[in-house]
Design a protein around this motif. Sequence first.
Motif, PDB file in Angstrom:
ATOM      1  N   GLY A  57     -19.005 -38.383  -7.716  1.00 27.55           N
ATOM      2  CA  GLY A  57     -20.166 -37.997  -6.928  1.00 27.55           C
ATOM      3  C   GLY A  57     -19.760 -37.224  -5.686  1.00 27.55           C
ATOM      4  N   ALA A  58     -18.714 -37.697  -4.998  1.00 26.98           N
ATOM      5  CA  ALA A  58     -18.234 -37.004  -3.803  1.00 26.98           C
ATOM      6  C   ALA A  58     -17.680 -35.624  -4.151  1.00 26.98           C
ATOM      7  CB  ALA A  58     -17.173 -37.849  -3.099  1.00 26.98           C
ATOM      8  N   LEU A  59     -16.942 -35.531  -5.255  1.00 29.25           N
ATOM      9  CA  LEU A  59     -16.388 -34.246  -5.682  1.00 29.25           C
ATOM     10  C   LEU A  59     -17.487 -33.267  -6.079  1.00 29.25           C
ATOM     11  CD1 LEU A  59     -13.322 -35.499  -7.740  1.00 29.25           C
ATOM     12  CD2 LEU A  59     -13.215 -34.010  -5.754  1.00 29.25           C
ATOM     13  N   SER A  60     -18.525 -33.767  -6.721  1.00 28.06           N
ATOM     14  CA  SER A  60     -19.635 -32.897  -7.117  1.00 28.06           C
ATOM     15  C   SER A  60     -20.340 -32.320  -5.892  1.00 28.06           C
ATOM     16  CB  SER A  60     -20.633 -33.667  -7.980  1.00 28.06           C
ATOM     17  OG  SER A  60     -20.050 -34.040  -9.208  1.00 28.06           O
ATOM     18  N   LYS A  61     -20.560 -33.150  -4.870  1.00 29.98           N
ATOM     19  CA  LYS A  61     -21.179 -32.658  -3.647  1.00 29.98           C
ATOM     20  C   LYS A  61     -20.280 -31.630  -2.958  1.00 29.98           C
ATOM     21  CE  LYS A  61     -23.823 -34.793  -0.911  1.00 29.98           C
ATOM     22  NZ  LYS A  61     -24.400 -35.668   0.141  1.00 29.98           N
ATOM     23  N   ALA A  62     -18.970 -31.907  -2.957  1.00 29.93           N
ATOM     24  CA  ALA A  62     -18.037 -30.964  -2.343  1.00 29.93           C
ATOM     25  C   ALA A  62     -18.050 -29.634  -3.083  1.00 29.93           C
ATOM     26  CB  ALA A  62     -16.633 -31.563  -2.326  1.00 29.93           C
ATOM     27  N   ALA A  63     -18.155 -29.686  -4.413  1.00 31.75           N
ATOM     28  CA  ALA A  63     -18.193 -28.454  -5.208  1.00 31.75           C
ATOM     29  C   ALA A  63     -19.422 -27.625  -4.854  1.00 31.75           C
ATOM     30  CB  ALA A  63     -18.181 -28.796  -6.701  1.00 31.75           C
ATOM     31  N   ARG A  64     -20.541 -28.302  -4.592  1.00 36.84           N
ATOM     32  CA  ARG A  64     -21.768 -27.585  -4.229  1.00 36.84           C
ATOM     33  C   ARG A  64     -21.619 -26.891  -2.876  1.00 36.84           C
ATOM     34  NH1 ARG A  64     -26.465 -29.024  -7.067  1.00 36.84           N
ATOM     35  NH2 ARG A  64     -26.211 -30.765  -8.523  1.00 36.84           N
ATOM     36  N   ALA A  65     -20.863 -27.506  -1.962  1.00 37.81           N
ATOM     37  CA  ALA A  65     -20.777 -26.990  -0.590  1.00 37.81           C
ATOM     38  C   ALA A  65     -19.657 -25.985  -0.394  1.00 37.81           C
ATOM     39  CB  ALA A  65     -20.584 -28.159   0.384  1.00 37.81           C
ATOM     40  N   ALA A  66     -18.772 -25.841  -1.385  1.00 32.90           N
ATOM     41  CA  ALA A  66     -17.560 -25.054  -1.193  1.00 32.90           C
ATOM     42  C   ALA A  66     -17.843 -23.635  -0.734  1.00 32.90           C
ATOM     43  CB  ALA A  66     -16.731 -25.046  -2.482  1.00 32.90           C
ATOM     44  N   ASN A  67     -18.756 -22.944  -1.373  1.00 32.30           N
ATOM     45  CA  ASN A  67     -19.002 -21.535  -1.069  1.00 32.30           C
ATOM     46  C   ASN A  67     -20.277 -21.314  -0.262  1.00 32.30           C
ATOM     47  OD1 ASN A  67     -16.971 -19.667  -1.827  1.00 32.30           O
ATOM     48  ND2 ASN A  67     -17.327 -20.225  -3.963  1.00 32.30           N
ATOM     49  N   VAL A  68     -20.719 -22.336   0.425  1.00 29.20           N
ATOM     50  CA  VAL A  68     -21.906 -22.228   1.268  1.00 29.20           C
ATOM     51  C   VAL A  68     -21.467 -22.365   2.722  1.00 29.20           C
ATOM     52  CG1 VAL A  68     -24.182 -23.165   1.770  1.00 29.20           C
ATOM     53  CG2 VAL A  68     -23.284 -23.282  -0.554  1.00 29.20           C
ATOM     54  N   SER A  69     -21.954 -21.475   3.571  1.00 25.31           N
ATOM     55  CA  SER A  69     -21.573 -21.524   4.989  1.00 25.31           C
ATOM     56  C   SER A  69     -22.345 -22.629   5.685  1.00 25.31           C
ATOM     57  CB  SER A  69     -21.840 -20.170   5.650  1.00 25.31           C
ATOM     58  OG  SER A  69     -21.030 -19.176   5.086  1.00 25.31           O
ATOM     59  N   VAL A  70     -21.953 -23.835   5.441  1.00 25.73           N
ATOM     60  CA  VAL A  70     -22.631 -24.987   6.016  1.00 25.73           C
ATOM     61  C   VAL A  70     -21.586 -25.932   6.580  1.00 25.73           C
ATOM     62  CG1 VAL A  70     -22.639 -26.229   3.814  1.00 25.73           C
ATOM     63  CG2 VAL A  70     -24.302 -26.848   5.551  1.00 25.73           C
ATOM     64  N   THR A  71     -21.894 -26.540   7.716  1.00 30.28           N
ATOM     65  CA  THR A  71     -20.982 -27.517   8.307  1.00 30.28           C
ATOM     66  C   THR A  71     -21.021 -28.798   7.484  1.00 30.28           C
ATOM     67  OG1 THR A  71     -21.386 -26.617  10.503  1.00 30.28           O
ATOM     68  CG2 THR A  71     -20.415 -28.810  10.388  1.00 30.28           C
ATOM     69  N   VAL A  72     -19.854 -29.275   7.099  1.00 32.37           N
ATOM     70  CA  VAL A  72     -19.754 -30.465   6.259  1.00 32.37           C
ATOM     71  C   VAL A  72     -19.223 -31.624   7.091  1.00 32.37           C
ATOM     72  CG1 VAL A  72     -18.615 -31.498   4.255  1.00 32.37           C
ATOM     73  CG2 VAL A  72     -19.398 -29.126   4.155  1.00 32.37           C
TER      74      VAL A  72
END
Length: 553
Positions: free
Chosen positions: A212-227
């Motif tokens: 679940g954590a990896l899937s969320k990280a995959a979604r955020a990888a190419n988005v200019s959003v603060t994680v």
Amino acid sequence: MALEALDIAEHSEYVVIKEAAEQIERANEPEQAIVRILSLISRQMGLNRGRVLLREKSEPILYTAYAFGLTEVEIARSRFADNEGITGKVMRMGMPIIIPNIDLEEDYLCRTVDRSTLPQEPVAFIAVPILRKGRTIGVLAVNRLKNRSRALDKDLSILKLIAIFISEILSVNAMLEKQTQVLKEENEQLRAVALSQGSQYGIIGESPAVMGALSKAARAANVSVTVLLKGESGTGKEKFSRMLHMASNRQDGPFIAINCAAIPLELLESELFGHEKGAFTGATQTKPGKIEMAHHGTLFLDEIGDLDFGLQAKLLRVLEDRTITRVGSNKPIPVDVRIIVASHKNLQTSVNEGNFRLDLFYRLNVFPIELPPLRERDGDIRLLARHFLNQANQEYHTNVIFDRGAIAFLETYEWPGNIRQLENIIKRAVLLAEDGQMITDRLIRRIIREESGIVFNGEATEQPEEVKAISVNDEISTRMEPQPQYEATFAPQVMSRNGSDEIKRNYWKVSESEKDILLQALERAHGNKSHAARMLNMTPRQYNYRFKKLGLG
């Protein structure tokens, strides 16, 4: 009496229509919803042996998909081509048909229900098309006794309405199934991405929690959003931040990591923002800060919850204005940097306690990712243990293996220090393996016991039951000075059994058994103590303190 009978009939129709309409809400369970409707019209209106026929996907054949009052044999027989029987005609023409007496109709085939099974009196048959956007998608058919007080046309009107409800149920269900299939495909794609990215960057695991954590990280990888990476100490926040960087379109830019809790406050501002020559005593030259150095790349701020309140305001300006100002200068410098932050603290609690700015919290909490503790990653401990063992064998040029008892113990221990503690203990175990070949559960227990040895007034004591063992190398604060009144001791931060942090006034003792470990690490590092410290997951100060206390230099 006639009026009373009429009232009863109208009430039955109302009940049927009301309850049938309610079944649309159960479109995710079409079998139950449609059979419930067929049951209603049978019990309330005497429209018996109701069936819904749909077209086969692969050929122009109608089959009974849903039925009430039919046997399994009758359902199996209930199949018609588009040009067969009354049902086929309704499907082909898209128009309802009423057969007042099936015995007088040549096209009525008696295929579904044998005539001998039906009552030995005139039986009627009504079939209506099930329409969707002007197209016939199926047929609703029933039998009823001909000689009833209610007219066949009245039943036909009710069945047309029922056919609309059934059409809605089938349509909504088809939409739900399509959405579910799309989600399944997306999840499989994300899982494949997560698995490949995770293993590529040293994130090992297949448990639902880590996936679940990896899937969320995959979604955020190419988005200019603060994680914001949340989780206990040792859960792999820096590895996740590196994965986010390397999987993004910034991968060719720099990745700069800084631990906000490891640098003294008086140096942290200069470390983050840089300084101009002469800005303070000792500033002999201009120095860019970490934020500036991360231009066109990624900045990872670990333990953001320990950032000073004043520096929080300056970081907020960086996020809002995308500029930094060096210490000793008034000139803003534009920066293009993606910021990832991490904290083992609950920042919302820190906000409520007045220790963290609410406006900064909102800017950082745009895309939070919760990293699960090791105790919640079912099945991953075995994978991680073997991974760390292989790494240690390659690094130390050994060929050590686990015995069964060791693996069993590793999987049952709660690991309050999480992955970092597991890795650290396995590395030690490789160096201390019996005969240089086997890691036993006895050895692992001894290493944990030595790490968790507590000293009061210079004497070793048993560890309190309520405090779980934890690696001294993992949890000693890098800013904590040795306690002068206790020779060769540290004041660690200890985790309670439930995983929450508690400061215990206990002290760790430097063990003589560490001599060989420190020296072997120094030899592998070719005399570089900083490198040796990193091998053992220590800070240089922790390593040097032990080195001196053990009389090694």
